[in-house]
Design an enzyme around this catalytic site. Structure first.
Site, short mmCIF file in Angstrom:
data_model
loop_
_atom_site.label_atom_id
_atom_site.label_comp_id
_atom_site.label_asym_id
_atom_site.label_seq_id
_atom_site.Cartn_x
_atom_site.Cartn_y
_atom_site.Cartn_z
N ARG A 1 58.80 5.88 -39.72
CA ARG A 1 57.39 5.49 -39.80
C ARG A 1 56.47 6.70 -40.00
NH1 ARG A 1 56.52 3.14 -33.79
NH2 ARG A 1 58.46 2.08 -34.36
N HIS B 1 52.27 12.79 -36.10
CA HIS B 1 51.15 11.97 -36.57
C HIS B 1 50.32 12.59 -37.67
CE1 HIS B 1 52.49 8.92 -33.95
NE2 HIS B 1 52.55 9.78 -32.96
N THR C 1 57.03 5.71 -27.94
CA THR C 1 58.11 5.71 -26.95
C THR C 1 57.62 5.08 -25.65
OG1 THR C 1 59.05 7.70 -27.92
CG2 THR C 1 59.71 7.19 -25.67
N HIS D 1 54.37 13.41 -23.34
CA HIS D 1 53.97 12.07 -23.77
C HIS D 1 52.59 11.71 -23.23
CE1 HIS D 1 54.70 8.26 -25.83
NE2 HIS D 1 53.83 7.82 -24.96
N GLU E 1 63.41 15.39 -32.11
CA GLU E 1 63.55 14.21 -31.26
C GLU E 1 64.34 13.16 -32.03
OE1 GLU E 1 59.57 13.18 -30.12
OE2 GLU E 1 59.78 14.27 -28.25
N ARG F 1 62.39 9.11 -36.63
CA ARG F 1 62.69 7.78 -36.15
C ARG F 1 63.58 7.03 -37.14
NH1 ARG F 1 59.99 4.72 -32.35
NH2 ARG F 1 58.55 5.85 -30.98
N ASN G 1 53.91 18.58 -31.33
CA ASN G 1 54.57 17.48 -32.03
C ASN G 1 53.72 17.08 -33.22
OD1 ASN G 1 55.18 14.74 -32.82
ND2 ASN G 1 56.47 14.59 -30.99
N HIS H 1 59.82 13.95 -34.43
CA HIS H 1 60.63 12.79 -34.08
C HIS H 1 61.04 12.07 -35.36
CE1 HIS H 1 60.85 8.85 -31.50
NE2 HIS H 1 62.00 9.15 -32.07
N GLU I 1 63.32 16.43 -20.33
CA GLU I 1 61.88 16.35 -20.56
C GLU I 1 61.38 15.14 -19.79
OE1 GLU I 1 60.28 16.98 -24.47
OE2 GLU I 1 58.57 15.67 -24.07
N ARG J 1 48.90 6.64 -47.09
CA ARG J 1 48.63 6.51 -48.53
C ARG J 1 49.83 6.92 -49.39
NH1 ARG J 1 43.08 6.89 -50.08
NH2 ARG J 1 41.98 5.25 -48.91
N HIS K 1 50.24 13.53 -30.21
CA HIS K 1 49.25 12.55 -30.67
C HIS K 1 47.82 12.99 -30.36
CE1 HIS K 1 46.90 8.76 -30.55
NE2 HIS K 1 47.63 8.47 -31.60
C1 LIG Z 1 59.35 11.01 -26.92
C2 LIG Z 1 57.88 11.02 -27.03
O1 LIG Z 1 57.17 10.73 -26.12
C3 LIG Z 1 57.24 11.41 -28.29
O2 LIG Z 1 57.51 12.68 -28.59
C4 LIG Z 1 57.67 10.51 -29.40
O3 LIG Z 1 57.62 11.19 -30.61
C5 LIG Z 1 56.74 9.34 -29.38
O4 LIG Z 1 56.96 8.59 -30.52
P1 LIG Z 1 55.83 8.63 -31.66
O5 LIG Z 1 55.63 10.05 -32.04
O6 LIG Z 1 56.42 7.76 -32.74
O7 LIG Z 1 54.59 8.06 -31.01
N1 LIG Z 2 57.99 14.29 -26.15
C1 LIG Z 2 56.55 14.19 -26.14
C2 LIG Z 2 56.00 14.67 -27.44
O1 LIG Z 2 56.68 15.32 -28.21
C3 LIG Z 2 54.59 14.37 -27.77
O2 LIG Z 2 54.20 13.13 -27.25
P1 LIG Z 2 52.68 12.71 -27.58
O3 LIG Z 2 51.79 13.83 -27.12
O4 LIG Z 2 52.60 12.50 -29.06
O5 LIG Z 2 52.46 11.44 -26.80
#
Ligand SMILES: CC(=O)[C@@H](O)[C@H](O)COP(=O)(O)O
Ligand SMILES: NCC(=O)COP(=O)(O)O
Length: 269
Positions: A65, A26, A117, A211, A86, A61, A23, A59, A167, A34, A234
């Site tokens: 963001r 971030h 989330t 997550h 997502e 959103r 994912n 994702h 998921e 910036r 993340h």
């Molecule tokens: C659904 C999930 O858990 C994540 O993939 C989602 O993208 C979390 O949102 P953020 O990436 O905005 O933290």
């Molecule tokens: N659906 C979970 C995802 O895509 C990544 O979640 P995270 O590792 O950023 O918390």
């Protein structure tokens, strides 16, 4: 449509291989701090592909963001790996998904006020809203996943809605780990995930998880043989600040494969 995912096929054949969806949200968070174009999420996706990712998750959103509409356009146009978009179950996001027709779409709950989330999608209570969205996406050839808490009634609702994939939200497990590093609360959440993954297989659902996963929390989840994909973001992006994205992804791949091999699951099948 059969999509090659690493050495396996998405949705058919030896589905025991544990896939890694990276994912890249971030990377965009840092870019947006910036404005401008650096760091580029699409460059991160390209690097993830060479580092062993089986797919890219992004994702989009409602508040943009992090990922933007242009990021999604570029991912669809420039990245070979399957894209797992997502999205909230809103008319705006449905229209965007139908326009791009990504390989997969994971429907997630979303509130502008949330930091990330929080709970899983209420597939049980949200049937009226979700049924047309799932149907339209499926009719367009998009593989639909529902991001749900590891609860049997949510899995049954996913089947009733016609979603082929769930998921499992691993947030409660990861938070328990952060609080205690192990113990009864962690074991309770792992048991929920194990029960839900077994129930998903019994219902004919393909089971993913994600997550909050990290190098520490991944092994027990990777050892659950009926889970076929982990989506992780993340932690990987944060860890990449210190060790580089390529090596971080390769290390996560190795952690997943080791845990699955030690649990007796198939590797690379
Ligand atoms: C659904 C999930 O858990 C994540 O993939 C989602 O993208 C979390 O949102 P953020 O990436 O905005 O933290
Ligand atoms: N659906 C979970 C995802 O895509 C990544 O979640 P995270 O590792 O950023 O918390």
């Amino acid at each position: 449509m059969t999509v090659t995912y690493g050495s396996g096929f998405y949705g058919q054949g030896p589905a025991r291989r544990l896939r890694l969806g990276v994912n890249i949200d971030h990377v965009a968070t840092i870019r947006n701090a910036r404005g401008g174009g650096h760091p580029d999420p699409v460059r991160a996706a390209r690097l993830a592909a060479t580092a062993g990712a089986d797919g890219i998750t992004a994702h989009l959103r409602e508040d943009r963001r992090h990922m933007t509409d242009r990021d999604i356009e570029r991912l669809v146009a420039e990245i070979e790996l399957p894209l797992n978009l997502e999205m909230a179950a809103t008319p705006e996001m449905l229209a965007i998904a139908l326009r791009h027709r990504p390989h997969a779409a994971c429907i997630v709950p979303e509130r502008r006020s949330e930091v990330t989330t929080e709970g899983g999608l209420d597939a049980t209570g949200g049937r009226a809203e979700l049924l047309p969205v799932v149907g339209r996406l499926a009719a367009a050839g998009v593989r639909v996943s529902l991001f749900v808490d590891p609860e049997p009634h949510q899995l049954e609702a996913a089947v009733a809605l016609g979603a082929p994939v769930v998921e499992l939200h691993t947030g409660a497990y990861c938070e328990a780990w952060l609080e205690a590093g192990g113990g009864a609360a962690v074991e309770r959440e792992l048991a929920r995930l194990r029960r839900a993954a077994a129930a998903a297989e019994g219902l004919g659902l393909e089971c993913h998880a994600g997550h909050g996963l990290t190098f520490e929390t991944v092994p027990p989840v990777a050892a659950i043989a009926t889970i076929v994909e982990l989506n992780i973001g993340h932690f990987l992006i944060g860890e990449a600040i210190f060790g580089g994205l390529d090596s971080t992804i390769r290390r996560m791949r190795a952690v997943m494969d080791k845990a699955r091999a030690e649990a007796g699951g198939a590797l690379g099948a």
